[in-house]
Design an enzyme around this catalytic site. Structure first.
Site, PDB file in Angstrom:
ATOM      1  CB  THR A 406      -0.973  -0.011   1.206  1.00  0.00           C
ATOM      2  OG1 THR A 406      -1.630  -1.272   1.250  1.00  0.00           O
ATOM      3  CG2 THR A 406      -1.993   1.081   1.156  1.00  0.00           C
ATOM      4  CB  THR A 424      -3.605  -0.826  -1.369  1.00  0.00           C
ATOM      5  OG1 THR A 424      -2.831  -1.978  -1.051  1.00  0.00           O
ATOM      6  CG2 THR A 424      -5.071  -1.239  -1.437  1.00  0.00           C
TER       7      THR A 424
HETATM    8  N1  GLY Z   1      -4.966  -4.146   1.864  1.00  0.00           N
HETATM    9  C1  GLY Z   1      -4.752  -3.402   3.033  1.00  0.00           C
HETATM   10  C2  GLY Z   1      -5.967  -2.768   3.592  1.00  0.00           C
HETATM   11  O1  GLY Z   1      -6.894  -2.526   2.862  1.00  0.00           O
HETATM   12  O2  GLY Z   1      -6.033  -2.488   4.752  1.00  0.00           O
END
Ligand code: GLY
Length: 591
Positions: A406, A424
């Site tokens: 992310t 992300t």
């Molecule tokens: N993929 C990390 C989140 O959405 O927290």
């Protein structure tokens, strides 16, 4: 990530167009203060692009989109048009905070047991689920950018994509972080012909200092600029996405072994056509007089940061010694994670989410903190039922997911508008599949669903479902004081995002740190697990005193990669990025 822009880019991106802009400082350091707008991101090329957009008359939304698109080129393993994110916007004219939910979405064919192997009845191993077509959600980033620009921008999406297209076409210099991320993912990347061709030239990660060009991504951005996002959400790019998900482009003879079967996913063109950006009201709570706005479901970021702050407000952290302040931070975080795990998912009713943020519930939860002893974890969730005169208990499980993937960016403009944006593709490298001919990686966001029920006999709010969005921890946060921006901040890091944002807020508001100090301070994250995961400097610093209260620690080299802007008196901006983590971030101001 510190990465120099190749010289060929300097005339395009960095040399000012008007004499008034001459002498602008280069956007290379982690801290900058000044006027006229500011950008903070993990990458100097992206920050330079954002500052140039601001200098040329774009607003914070235009610059944020241009920065995000550039990160899709230079940080392709953390974010890009194959993924999604959450966009928080403060509009100076109306004084309102709005949010965009551009989260990836499960295809309509997804079932609750999608991540359970039908042959064994057991959940797939994480890497087996991740490196597959199964894990890819319908991407939301491009639709987010389009919605943001149409609603609040001053320039078109096409104009805002142009600098990133240029970076993709001309190339950028590979730095150590980029090469390490490829190396860490080399086995997964080697399984797919287009991924290996782009990121493993000659079978190896690109050399540090070499120039990496991505003409396919430049052409994809160009196509979207000419035809609009329909080219992606149902058009020819969409068709290629669906093909890659349903028939992953596996290499005939991968250069590295992979122990798992590579499974297809069920995404269709209809799923892409049906994608929509949601525009939920932000979460809101008041912490020591500051209005804290964050992201509502499917992110748990706003509610979990907010609940923990509400619990912490029952203590005067600033007057406690450092050990007690950190003890309460860790305990409040564990309590808030217990409630997140039990109650927060895509379909959580808004009244329940808001109940988690009430003072009554926080007071009940705060009474479970023993100043002398760390509670045994996992702590059970509370019951936000509106009757808060006793310390009710139920049973519940722990949260263990975390990651370094992310990315986050913060932008402010000269009109006073602010964007806080976390985006992300889930794991570093997403699901490992570059869409053939398109130059971007697909996400593995659907592995943010729980594969099986984590809540014992209670319902798990985060099981997979058709058209459902997996719970996120992304916590882009804007803090107002007396109705005006005080702080905007966010971070990557999976579920550690929540505690990173929380820790920076209490460092800055309660513990007497400046913003750069608040970002630099060693981090620890207690997500309702037996041990606190902490950076080595935290374990060596306050660790022993906290250990005496019963906390135990598991080391993690680094947690998060935050960006932030503080709004100082008389229009001055203090832009901050990480001084060390993720290879150093990049902050700059227009003047
Ligand atoms: N993929 C990390 C989140 O959405 O927290």
């Amino acid at each position: 990530m510190r990465r120099l822009v190749p010289l060929v880019l300097i005339p395009v991106l960095l040399v000012p167009a008007a004499p008034a802009q001459a002498g602008a400082p280069p956007a290379t350091g982690p801290t900058a203060s000044g006027y006229g707008g500011a950008v903070s991101s993990v990458d100097p090329t992206a920050t330079a692009v954002g500052l140039e957009v601001l200098r040329r008359g774009g607003n914070a939304v235009d610059a944020a989109v241009a920065v995000a698109a550039t990160l899709g080129v230079t940080e392709p393993f953390s974010a890009g048009i194959g993924g999604g994110g959450f966009f928080v916007y403060y509009d100076a004219r109306s004084g309102r905070v709005s949010t965009l939910d551009g989260r990836e979405t499960a295809p309509r064919s997804m079932t609750q047991t999608a991540f359970v192997n039908p042959a064994t009845g057991q959940p797939y191993a994480f890497q087996e689920a991740r490196v597959s077509g199964l894990s890819a959600g319908v991407p939301g980033s491009l639709a987010t950018w389009d919605t943001a620009v149409r609603r609040w921008g001053k320039r078109s999406l096409a104009t805002n994509l142009a600098p990133a297209t240029d970076v993709a076409r001309r190339g950028f210099t590979v730095d150590q972080t980029f090469a390490t991320q490829v190396n860490d993912n080399a086995a997964a990347f080697a399984q797919f012909t287009p991924t290996a061709a782009l990121f493993l030239p000659g079978g190896q990660p690109p050399a540090v200092g070499s120039t990496l060009r991505n003409p396919d991504l430049a052409a994809t951005y160009d196509l979207v600029a000419r035809r609009g996002i329909d080219a992606f959400y149902g058009g020819e790019v969409g068709r290629d996405i669906v093909q890659a998900v349903q028939h992953p482009p596996v290499a005939a003879a991968p250069s590295r072994p992979w122990q798992y079967e590579i499974r297809p996913g069920g995404m269709t063109l209809a799923d892409l056509r049906a994608y929509e950006v949601r525009q939920p009201a932000p979460t809101h709570m008041v912490y020591r007089g500051y209005d804290v706005y964050g992201m509502a479901t499917p992110s748990s970021g706003g509610s979990t940061v907010g609940e923990a702050l509400n619990i912490l407000e029952r203590s005067d952290l600033g007057s406690l010694d450092r050990t007690q302040a950190l003890h309460r931070y860790l305990e409040a975080s564990a309590l808030a994670f217990a409630d997140r795990n039990r109650y927060v998912g895509d379909y959580t009713p808004r009244r329940l989410l808001d109940a988690l943020l009430t003072n009554g519930f926080a007071a009940e939860r705060a009474c479970r903190i023993d100043p002398l002893h760390a509670a045994t974890k996992p702590v059970p969730p509370g019951d936000p039922d509106g009757r808060y005169d006793t310390c009710a208990t139920t049973t519940g499980g722990a949260s263990t997911d975390y990651g370094k993937s992310t990315t986050n960016l913060t932008v402010a403009d000269k009109w006073g508008n602010v964007v806080e944006y976390t985006l992300t593709i889930e794991q570093i490298g997403g699901n490992g599949i570059v869409v053939p001919g398109r130059g971007f990686l697909l996400n593995n966001e659907l592995t943010d669903f729980n594969f099986t029920n984590t809540q014992g006999t209670a319902d798990d709010p985060n099981l997979p479902g058709p058209g459902k969005r997996p719970r996120s921890s992304m916590a882009p946060t804007i803090v107002l004081r007396d109705g005006h921006p005080f702080l905007a901040l966010g971070s990557p890091g999976g579920s550690t995002i929540i505690t990173t944002v929380l820790q920076i807020l209490i460092n800055r508001i309660d513990l007497g740190m400046t913003l750069p100090e608040a970002l630099a301070a060693p981090r620890a994250t207690q997500r309702n697990t037996a041990a606190v995961v902490a950076e080595p400097a935290f374990i060596a610093g306050p660790g022993p005193a906290l250990g005496a209260l019963g906390h135990t620690f598991t080391p993690m080299a680094e947690i998060g990669a935050a960006t932030a802007i503080e709004f100082l008196p008389r229009g001055k901006l203090l832009a901050c990025a990480e001084p060390v983590r993720r290879g150093t971030g990049s902050a700059g101001t227009v003047r």
